[in-house]
Design a protein around this motif. Structure first.
Motif, PDB file in Angstrom:
ATOM      1  N   VAL A  55       0.238  -0.887   0.055  1.00 39.60           N
ATOM      2  CA  VAL A  55      -0.242   0.320  -0.468  1.00 39.60           C
ATOM      3  C   VAL A  55       0.670   1.496  -0.337  1.00 39.60           C
ATOM      4  O   VAL A  55       0.450   2.008  -0.912  1.00 39.60           O
ATOM      5  CB  VAL A  55      -0.620  -0.002   1.228  1.00 39.60           C
ATOM      6  CG1 VAL A  55      -1.829   1.366   1.186  1.00 39.60           C
ATOM      7  CG2 VAL A  55      -1.973  -1.624   0.299  1.00 39.60           C
ATOM      8  N   ALA A  56       2.241   1.570   0.867  1.00 40.67           N
ATOM      9  CA  ALA A  56       2.331   2.623   1.207  1.00 40.67           C
ATOM     10  C   ALA A  56       3.184   3.143  -0.550  1.00 40.67           C
ATOM     11  O   ALA A  56       3.333   3.970  -0.687  1.00 40.67           O
ATOM     12  CB  ALA A  56       3.136   2.198   2.128  1.00 40.67           C
ATOM     13  N   ASN A  57       3.695   1.658  -1.232  1.00 39.72           N
ATOM     14  CA  ASN A  57       4.201   2.263  -2.507  1.00 39.72           C
ATOM     15  C   ASN A  57       3.294   2.251  -3.610  1.00 39.72           C
ATOM     16  O   ASN A  57       3.414   2.355  -4.454  1.00 39.72           O
ATOM     17  CB  ASN A  57       5.282   1.456  -3.216  1.00 39.72           C
ATOM     18  CG  ASN A  57       6.112   1.463  -1.885  1.00 39.72           C
ATOM     19  OD1 ASN A  57       7.487   2.368  -1.357  1.00 39.72           O
ATOM     20  ND2 ASN A  57       6.780   0.762  -2.143  1.00 39.72           N
ATOM     21  N   THR A  58       1.998   2.482  -3.103  1.00 33.37           N
ATOM     22  CA  THR A  58       0.704   2.751  -4.620  1.00 33.37           C
ATOM     23  C   THR A  58      -0.116   4.113  -4.094  1.00 33.37           C
ATOM     24  O   THR A  58      -0.564   4.049  -3.810  1.00 33.37           O
ATOM     25  CB  THR A  58      -0.258   1.212  -4.658  1.00 33.37           C
ATOM     26  OG1 THR A  58       0.694  -0.156  -4.255  1.00 33.37           O
ATOM     27  CG2 THR A  58      -1.259   1.150  -5.647  1.00 33.37           C
ATOM     28  N   HIS A  59      -0.123   4.551  -5.402  1.00 30.18           N
ATOM     29  CA  HIS A  59      -0.863   5.825  -5.710  1.00 30.18           C
ATOM     30  C   HIS A  59      -1.745   5.888  -6.674  1.00 30.18           C
ATOM     31  O   HIS A  59      -1.129   5.471  -7.379  1.00 30.18           O
ATOM     32  CB  HIS A  59      -0.417   6.909  -4.915  1.00 30.18           C
ATOM     33  CG  HIS A  59       0.644   7.503  -6.415  1.00 30.18           C
ATOM     34  ND1 HIS A  59       1.652   7.043  -6.571  1.00 30.18           N
ATOM     35  CD2 HIS A  59       0.617   8.271  -6.738  1.00 30.18           C
ATOM     36  CE1 HIS A  59       2.285   7.371  -6.677  1.00 30.18           C
ATOM     37  NE2 HIS A  59       1.712   8.895  -7.302  1.00 30.18           N
ATOM     38  N   ALA A  60      -2.777   6.210  -6.338  1.00 29.26           N
ATOM     39  CA  ALA A  60      -3.960   6.873  -7.666  1.00 29.26           C
ATOM     40  C   ALA A  60      -4.344   8.508  -7.935  1.00 29.26           C
ATOM     41  O   ALA A  60      -4.950   9.098  -7.136  1.00 29.26           O
ATOM     42  CB  ALA A  60      -5.127   5.943  -7.949  1.00 29.26           C
ATOM     43  N   ASN A  61      -3.852   8.323  -9.634  1.00 27.67           N
ATOM     44  CA  ASN A  61      -4.255   9.701  -9.792  1.00 27.67           C
ATOM     45  C   ASN A  61      -5.263  10.516 -11.225  1.00 27.67           C
ATOM     46  O   ASN A  61      -5.467   8.728 -11.466  1.00 27.67           O
ATOM     47  CB  ASN A  61      -3.128  10.539 -10.049  1.00 27.67           C
ATOM     48  CG  ASN A  61      -2.305  10.680  -9.266  1.00 27.67           C
ATOM     49  OD1 ASN A  61      -2.084  11.549  -8.001  1.00 27.67           O
ATOM     50  ND2 ASN A  61      -0.846  10.784  -9.236  1.00 27.67           N
ATOM     51  N   LEU A  62      -6.096  10.979 -10.623  1.00 24.74           N
ATOM     52  CA  LEU A  62      -7.171  11.525 -11.842  1.00 24.74           C
ATOM     53  C   LEU A  62      -7.063  12.641 -12.520  1.00 24.74           C
ATOM     54  O   LEU A  62      -6.718  13.708 -12.250  1.00 24.74           O
ATOM     55  CB  LEU A  62      -8.286  11.856 -11.476  1.00 24.74           C
ATOM     56  CG  LEU A  62      -9.974  11.790 -12.297  1.00 24.74           C
ATOM     57  CD1 LEU A  62      -9.928  10.909 -13.288  1.00 24.74           C
ATOM     58  CD2 LEU A  62     -10.412  12.376 -11.337  1.00 24.74           C
ATOM     59  N   ALA A  63      -6.521  13.200 -13.575  1.00 19.11           N
ATOM     60  CA  ALA A  63      -6.384  13.721 -14.877  1.00 19.11           C
ATOM     61  C   ALA A  63      -8.052  13.644 -15.468  1.00 19.11           C
ATOM     62  O   ALA A  63      -8.461  12.287 -16.628  1.00 19.11           O
ATOM     63  CB  ALA A  63      -5.117  13.210 -15.369  1.00 19.11           C
ATOM     64  N   LEU A  64      -8.317  15.270 -16.297  1.00 18.76           N
ATOM     65  CA  LEU A  64      -9.836  15.252 -17.247  1.00 18.76           C
ATOM     66  C   LEU A  64      -9.084  16.107 -17.784  1.00 18.76           C
ATOM     67  O   LEU A  64      -8.640  17.162 -17.672  1.00 18.76           O
ATOM     68  CB  LEU A  64     -10.599  16.087 -16.543  1.00 18.76           C
ATOM     69  CG  LEU A  64     -11.541  15.116 -14.677  1.00 18.76           C
ATOM     70  CD1 LEU A  64     -12.350  16.451 -14.314  1.00 18.76           C
ATOM     71  CD2 LEU A  64     -11.704  13.829 -15.167  1.00 18.76           C
ATOM     72  N   SER A  65      -9.554  15.410 -19.348  1.00 20.11           N
ATOM     73  CA  SER A  65      -8.885  16.245 -20.217  1.00 20.11           C
ATOM     74  C   SER A  65     -10.009  17.299 -20.951  1.00 20.11           C
ATOM     75  O   SER A  65      -9.846  18.489 -21.709  1.00 20.11           O
ATOM     76  CB  SER A  65      -8.261  15.028 -21.652  1.00 20.11           C
ATOM     77  OG  SER A  65      -9.827  14.267 -21.727  1.00 20.11           O
ATOM     78  N   SER A  66     -11.250  16.761 -20.610  1.00 19.77           N
ATOM     79  CA  SER A  66     -11.736  17.456 -21.517  1.00 19.77           C
ATOM     80  C   SER A  66     -13.172  17.349 -20.839  1.00 19.77           C
ATOM     81  O   SER A  66     -13.672  16.044 -20.686  1.00 19.77           O
ATOM     82  CB  SER A  66     -12.098  17.348 -23.141  1.00 19.77           C
ATOM     83  OG  SER A  66     -13.086  15.955 -23.184  1.00 19.77           O
TER      84      SER A  66
END
Length: 298
Positions: A55-66
Protein backbone atom coordinates in the motif's frame (compact mmCIF):
# COMPACT_ATOMS: atom_id res chain seq x y z
CA UNK A 1 -22.74 3.43 -25.76
CA UNK A 2 -19.65 4.50 -23.80
CA UNK A 3 -16.31 4.18 -25.52
CA UNK A 4 -13.42 3.06 -23.37
CA UNK A 5 -9.78 3.20 -24.30
CA UNK A 6 -6.71 1.22 -23.41
CA UNK A 7 -3.34 1.14 -25.06
CA UNK A 8 0.00 2.90 -24.95
CA UNK A 9 0.89 5.92 -22.83
CA UNK A 10 -0.66 8.64 -25.01
CA UNK A 11 -4.19 9.40 -26.13
CA UNK A 12 -3.10 9.44 -29.77
CA UNK A 13 -2.09 5.79 -29.69
CA UNK A 14 -5.04 4.57 -27.63
CA UNK A 15 -7.18 1.92 -29.26
CA UNK A 16 -10.92 1.51 -28.60
CA UNK A 17 -12.04 -1.26 -26.31
CA UNK A 18 -15.53 -2.72 -26.78
CA UNK A 19 -15.99 -3.49 -23.08
CA UNK A 20 -18.93 -1.46 -21.79
CA UNK A 21 -18.67 0.20 -18.39
CA UNK A 22 -21.56 0.08 -15.94
CA UNK A 23 -23.02 2.45 -13.39
CA UNK A 24 -20.78 2.98 -10.37
CA UNK A 25 -21.81 1.08 -7.25
CA UNK A 26 -18.82 0.05 -5.14
CA UNK A 27 -18.08 3.63 -4.05
CA UNK A 28 -21.53 3.85 -2.52
CA UNK A 29 -21.54 0.41 -0.86
CA UNK A 30 -21.37 0.21 2.94
CA UNK A 31 -17.72 -0.34 3.69
CA UNK A 32 -16.38 -1.62 7.01
CA UNK A 33 -14.56 0.74 9.35
CA UNK A 34 -11.29 1.57 7.66
CA UNK A 35 -7.82 2.78 8.55
CA UNK A 36 -6.66 5.67 6.38
CA UNK A 37 -3.06 5.69 5.23
CA UNK A 38 -1.01 8.84 5.64
CA UNK A 39 0.73 10.72 2.85
CA UNK A 40 0.21 10.55 -0.86
CA UNK A 41 -1.36 7.10 -0.97
CA UNK A 42 -4.86 8.23 0.12
CA UNK A 43 -5.70 4.58 0.82
CA UNK A 44 -8.01 2.76 3.21
CA UNK A 45 -8.52 -0.86 4.21
CA UNK A 46 -10.49 -2.76 6.90
CA UNK A 47 -9.50 -1.76 10.42
CA UNK A 48 -9.28 -5.38 11.56
CA UNK A 49 -6.53 -6.19 9.04
CA UNK A 50 -2.89 -5.07 8.94
CA UNK A 51 -1.80 -2.67 6.25
CA UNK A 52 -0.83 -4.61 3.11
CA UNK A 53 2.89 -4.28 2.43
CA UNK A 54 2.35 -2.81 -1.05
CA UNK A 55 0.00 0.00 0.00
CA UNK A 56 2.69 2.52 0.96
CA UNK A 57 4.19 2.36 -2.56
CA UNK A 58 0.84 2.60 -4.39
CA UNK A 59 -1.24 5.62 -5.31
CA UNK A 60 -3.80 6.67 -7.91
CA UNK A 61 -4.36 9.94 -9.76
CA UNK A 62 -7.15 11.31 -11.95
CA UNK A 63 -6.68 13.64 -14.94
CA UNK A 64 -9.59 15.16 -16.88
CA UNK A 65 -8.88 16.12 -20.48
CA UNK A 66 -12.24 17.45 -21.69
CA UNK A 67 -15.85 18.04 -20.66
CA UNK A 68 -18.53 19.41 -22.98
CA UNK A 69 -21.35 19.32 -20.45
CA UNK A 70 -22.48 15.84 -21.49
CA UNK A 71 -19.33 13.78 -22.06
CA UNK A 72 -16.26 13.53 -19.84
CA UNK A 73 -12.88 12.20 -20.99
CA UNK A 74 -9.75 11.57 -19.02
CA UNK A 75 -7.56 8.93 -17.48
CA UNK A 76 -6.85 7.27 -14.15
CA UNK A 77 -3.20 6.46 -13.53
CA UNK A 78 -2.07 4.06 -10.84
CA UNK A 79 1.45 3.42 -9.63
CA UNK A 80 1.16 0.00 -8.03
CA UNK A 81 3.84 -1.34 -5.70
CA UNK A 82 5.13 -4.86 -5.88
CA UNK A 83 2.49 -7.24 -4.59
CA UNK A 84 -0.62 -5.99 -6.34
CA UNK A 85 -1.76 -6.44 -9.94
CA UNK A 86 -3.68 -3.36 -11.20
CA UNK A 87 -5.60 -5.61 -13.61
CA UNK A 88 -7.34 -7.03 -10.53
CA UNK A 89 -8.43 -3.56 -9.40
CA UNK A 90 -11.74 -1.88 -10.26
CA UNK A 91 -12.08 1.81 -11.06
CA UNK A 92 -15.03 4.15 -10.59
CA UNK A 93 -15.29 7.81 -11.60
CA UNK A 94 -17.75 9.74 -9.40
CA UNK A 95 -19.06 13.22 -10.24
CA UNK A 96 -22.10 13.41 -7.97
CA UNK A 97 -21.69 11.36 -4.80
CA UNK A 98 -24.83 12.75 -3.19
CA UNK A 99 -27.02 11.49 -6.03
CA UNK A 100 -24.83 8.41 -6.62
CA UNK A 101 -23.83 9.33 -10.16
CA UNK A 102 -20.70 7.95 -11.73
CA UNK A 103 -19.28 5.26 -14.01
CA UNK A 104 -17.45 2.00 -13.33
CA UNK A 105 -14.69 1.34 -15.87
CA UNK A 106 -14.74 -2.27 -17.01
CA UNK A 107 -11.94 -2.26 -19.58
CA UNK A 108 -8.52 -3.42 -18.35
CA UNK A 109 -5.76 -0.82 -17.99
CA UNK A 110 -2.75 -0.34 -20.20
CA UNK A 111 -0.02 -1.60 -17.87
CA UNK A 112 3.78 -1.46 -17.87
CA UNK A 113 5.73 -3.54 -15.37
CA UNK A 114 8.97 -2.12 -13.97
CA UNK A 115 11.14 -4.90 -12.46
CA UNK A 116 11.93 -4.33 -8.80
CA UNK A 117 9.57 -1.34 -8.62
CA UNK A 118 6.00 -2.19 -9.59
CA UNK A 119 3.46 -1.49 -12.32
CA UNK A 120 2.27 1.69 -13.98
CA UNK A 121 -1.34 1.28 -15.11
CA UNK A 122 -3.57 3.71 -17.03
CA UNK A 123 -7.33 3.50 -17.56
CA UNK A 124 -8.50 5.89 -20.28
CA UNK A 125 -12.19 6.71 -20.37
CA UNK A 126 -14.92 8.56 -22.21
CA UNK A 127 -18.16 8.53 -20.23
CA UNK A 128 -21.52 10.30 -20.68
CA UNK A 129 -22.66 12.56 -17.87
CA UNK A 130 -26.41 12.55 -17.37
CA UNK A 131 -28.11 14.82 -16.70
CA UNK A 132 -25.88 17.41 -18.35
CA UNK A 133 -23.91 19.67 -16.01
CA UNK A 134 -22.56 23.22 -16.44
CA UNK A 135 -19.32 22.29 -14.64
CA UNK A 136 -18.04 19.16 -13.02
CA UNK A 137 -16.00 17.95 -10.06
CA UNK A 138 -14.89 14.31 -10.24
CA UNK A 139 -12.97 11.83 -8.11
CA UNK A 140 -11.53 8.42 -8.98
CA UNK A 141 -11.85 5.44 -6.63
CA UNK A 142 -9.70 2.36 -7.25
CA UNK A 143 -10.71 -0.84 -5.46
CA UNK A 144 -8.02 -3.50 -5.12
CA UNK A 145 -7.83 -7.01 -3.57
CA UNK A 146 -8.07 -7.17 0.20
CA UNK A 147 -10.77 -4.47 0.25
CA UNK A 148 -8.15 -1.77 -0.21
CA UNK A 149 -9.41 1.47 -1.75
CA UNK A 150 -7.36 4.29 -3.26
CA UNK A 151 -8.83 7.75 -3.77
CA UNK A 152 -7.61 10.44 -6.14
CA UNK A 153 -7.77 14.14 -5.41
CA UNK A 154 -10.82 15.99 -6.73
CA UNK A 155 -10.50 17.34 -10.27
CA UNK A 156 -12.64 20.04 -11.89
CA UNK A 157 -13.58 20.99 -15.46
CA UNK A 158 -15.85 23.77 -16.77
CA UNK A 159 -18.48 22.99 -19.39
CA UNK A 160 -19.98 25.37 -21.98
CA UNK A 161 -22.52 26.70 -19.47
CA UNK A 162 -20.05 27.13 -16.61
CA UNK A 163 -19.67 30.90 -16.92
CA UNK A 164 -23.44 31.54 -17.06
CA UNK A 165 -24.01 29.36 -13.99
CA UNK A 166 -21.12 30.87 -12.05
CA UNK A 167 -22.12 34.46 -12.86
CA UNK A 168 -25.79 34.01 -12.04
CA UNK A 169 -25.54 35.26 -8.45
CA UNK A 170 -22.94 36.58 -6.02
CA UNK A 171 -22.17 34.64 -2.88
CA UNK A 172 -21.86 37.81 -0.85
CA UNK A 173 -21.00 37.89 2.83
CA UNK A 174 -23.84 38.69 5.26
CA UNK A 175 -21.91 41.72 6.56
CA UNK A 176 -23.19 45.05 5.17
CA UNK A 177 -19.74 46.30 4.10
CA UNK A 178 -16.53 44.51 3.12
CA UNK A 179 -13.64 44.29 5.58
CA UNK A 180 -11.14 46.55 3.85
CA UNK A 181 -8.10 48.56 4.90
CA UNK A 182 -8.94 51.56 2.69
CA UNK A 183 -5.54 53.17 2.09
CA UNK A 184 -2.83 51.96 -0.27
CA UNK A 185 -0.07 54.45 0.50
CA UNK A 186 3.14 53.10 2.03
CA UNK A 187 2.17 49.51 1.15
CA UNK A 188 3.89 47.52 -1.59
CA UNK A 189 1.35 44.69 -1.88
CA UNK A 190 -2.38 44.58 -1.24
CA UNK A 191 -4.65 41.53 -1.34
CA UNK A 192 -8.22 41.62 -2.66
CA UNK A 193 -10.66 38.77 -1.99
CA UNK A 194 -13.58 38.65 -4.42
CA UNK A 195 -16.86 36.79 -4.10
CA UNK A 196 -17.85 33.72 -6.06
CA UNK A 197 -20.05 34.99 -8.87
CA UNK A 198 -17.54 37.64 -9.96
CA UNK A 199 -14.95 36.89 -12.66
CA UNK A 200 -12.24 39.46 -12.07
CA UNK A 201 -10.04 39.77 -15.15
CA UNK A 202 -7.43 42.11 -16.60
CA UNK A 203 -8.19 43.95 -19.85
CA UNK A 204 -5.00 45.77 -20.76
CA UNK A 205 -4.43 47.86 -17.65
CA UNK A 206 -8.07 47.83 -16.53
CA UNK A 207 -9.56 45.51 -13.92
CA UNK A 208 -12.95 44.23 -15.06
CA UNK A 209 -15.68 41.84 -13.96
CA UNK A 210 -16.48 39.59 -16.94
CA UNK A 211 -19.70 38.45 -15.29
CA UNK A 212 -21.22 41.93 -15.37
CA UNK A 213 -19.09 43.58 -18.04
CA UNK A 214 -18.05 46.64 -16.01
CA UNK A 215 -14.69 48.22 -15.28
CA UNK A 216 -13.67 48.33 -11.62
CA UNK A 217 -10.61 50.49 -12.01
CA UNK A 218 -7.38 51.30 -13.80
CA UNK A 219 -4.00 50.05 -12.62
CA UNK A 220 -2.36 53.15 -14.11
CA UNK A 221 -4.44 55.31 -11.79
CA UNK A 222 -2.83 53.47 -8.87
CA UNK A 223 0.67 53.83 -10.31
CA UNK A 224 2.44 53.09 -13.58
CA UNK A 225 4.46 50.27 -11.96
CA UNK A 226 1.42 48.57 -10.40
CA UNK A 227 0.57 45.02 -11.48
CA UNK A 228 -2.01 42.46 -10.37
CA UNK A 229 -2.00 38.67 -10.61
CA UNK A 230 -5.52 38.54 -12.13
CA UNK A 231 -6.25 36.30 -15.16
CA UNK A 232 -6.46 38.03 -18.53
CA UNK A 233 -9.77 38.91 -20.16
CA UNK A 234 -11.28 35.89 -21.90
CA UNK A 235 -9.75 33.39 -19.47
CA UNK A 236 -12.21 30.63 -18.60
CA UNK A 237 -13.07 29.89 -15.00
CA UNK A 238 -9.85 28.95 -13.25
CA UNK A 239 -9.35 25.81 -11.17
CA UNK A 240 -9.18 28.03 -8.07
CA UNK A 241 -12.56 29.56 -8.87
CA UNK A 242 -14.08 26.17 -9.63
CA UNK A 243 -12.68 24.44 -6.54
CA UNK A 244 -13.96 27.29 -4.35
CA UNK A 245 -17.35 27.16 -6.05
CA UNK A 246 -17.75 23.42 -5.50
CA UNK A 247 -16.55 23.75 -1.90
CA UNK A 248 -19.40 26.16 -1.22
CA UNK A 249 -17.02 28.99 -0.34
CA UNK A 250 -18.15 32.60 -0.34
CA UNK A 251 -14.98 33.88 -1.99
CA UNK A 252 -13.46 32.43 -5.14
CA UNK A 253 -10.46 34.59 -6.00
CA UNK A 254 -7.62 36.08 -4.00
CA UNK A 255 -5.74 38.66 -6.09
CA UNK A 256 -2.67 40.71 -5.15
CA UNK A 257 -1.88 44.27 -6.23
CA UNK A 258 1.88 44.88 -6.38
CA UNK A 259 3.78 48.15 -6.62
CA UNK A 260 7.44 48.61 -7.49
CA UNK A 261 8.21 50.54 -4.35
CA UNK A 262 5.50 51.81 -2.02
CA UNK A 263 2.13 53.03 -3.29
CA UNK A 264 1.97 56.82 -3.29
CA UNK A 265 -0.69 58.92 -1.50
CA UNK A 266 -2.12 59.71 -4.96
CA UNK A 267 -3.25 56.07 -5.21
CA UNK A 268 -5.72 56.40 -2.32
CA UNK A 269 -8.49 58.23 -4.18
CA UNK A 270 -8.65 55.97 -7.28
CA UNK A 271 -8.37 52.96 -4.98
CA UNK A 272 -11.35 54.18 -2.94
CA UNK A 273 -13.28 54.55 -6.22
CA UNK A 274 -12.35 51.00 -7.19
CA UNK A 275 -13.61 49.72 -3.83
CA UNK A 276 -16.88 51.58 -4.28
CA UNK A 277 -17.45 50.19 -7.78
CA UNK A 278 -16.62 46.67 -6.61
CA UNK A 279 -19.28 46.90 -3.88
CA UNK A 280 -20.44 43.52 -2.59
CA UNK A 281 -18.15 41.72 -5.01
CA UNK A 282 -15.19 42.62 -2.79
CA UNK A 283 -15.30 40.70 0.47
CA UNK A 284 -12.01 41.68 2.02
CA UNK A 285 -8.91 43.77 1.33
CA UNK A 286 -5.73 44.08 3.35
CA UNK A 287 -1.98 44.36 3.20
CA UNK A 288 0.41 42.05 5.00
CA UNK A 289 3.41 44.29 4.46
CA UNK A 290 5.55 44.48 7.56
CA UNK A 291 3.11 42.69 9.83
CA UNK A 292 2.00 39.13 10.56
CA UNK A 293 -1.50 38.34 9.39
CA UNK A 294 -3.33 35.17 10.36
CA UNK A 295 -4.60 33.11 7.46
CA UNK A 296 -8.19 33.82 6.58
CA UNK A 297 -10.51 30.89 7.42
CA UNK A 298 -11.59 29.06 4.27
Amino acid sequence: MIALFAGASTFASAAPNDTKPVAAWQTFANRPSATVAAGRTRASWPADRPEPAWVANTHANLALSSFDGKVLTGEVEMWAGLGVDPAQCNVEIIWDAQRKRGARLTAPPAATFHPGVGTNAIWRFTVPVSPALPMLEATAFVFCPGDVMFTSIHMVRPGPRAKATYCKALRAEPTPTPIVTPRLERHETYQLLFACGAMIRLRGRELIDECRGDVLGSLDALGTSVTIDAPLEGTALTDTELYSWFAGNTHCSDLTLRSQGAFSPQANAPFAALLKRAGKRLLEGFSRDGMPHPPRPR
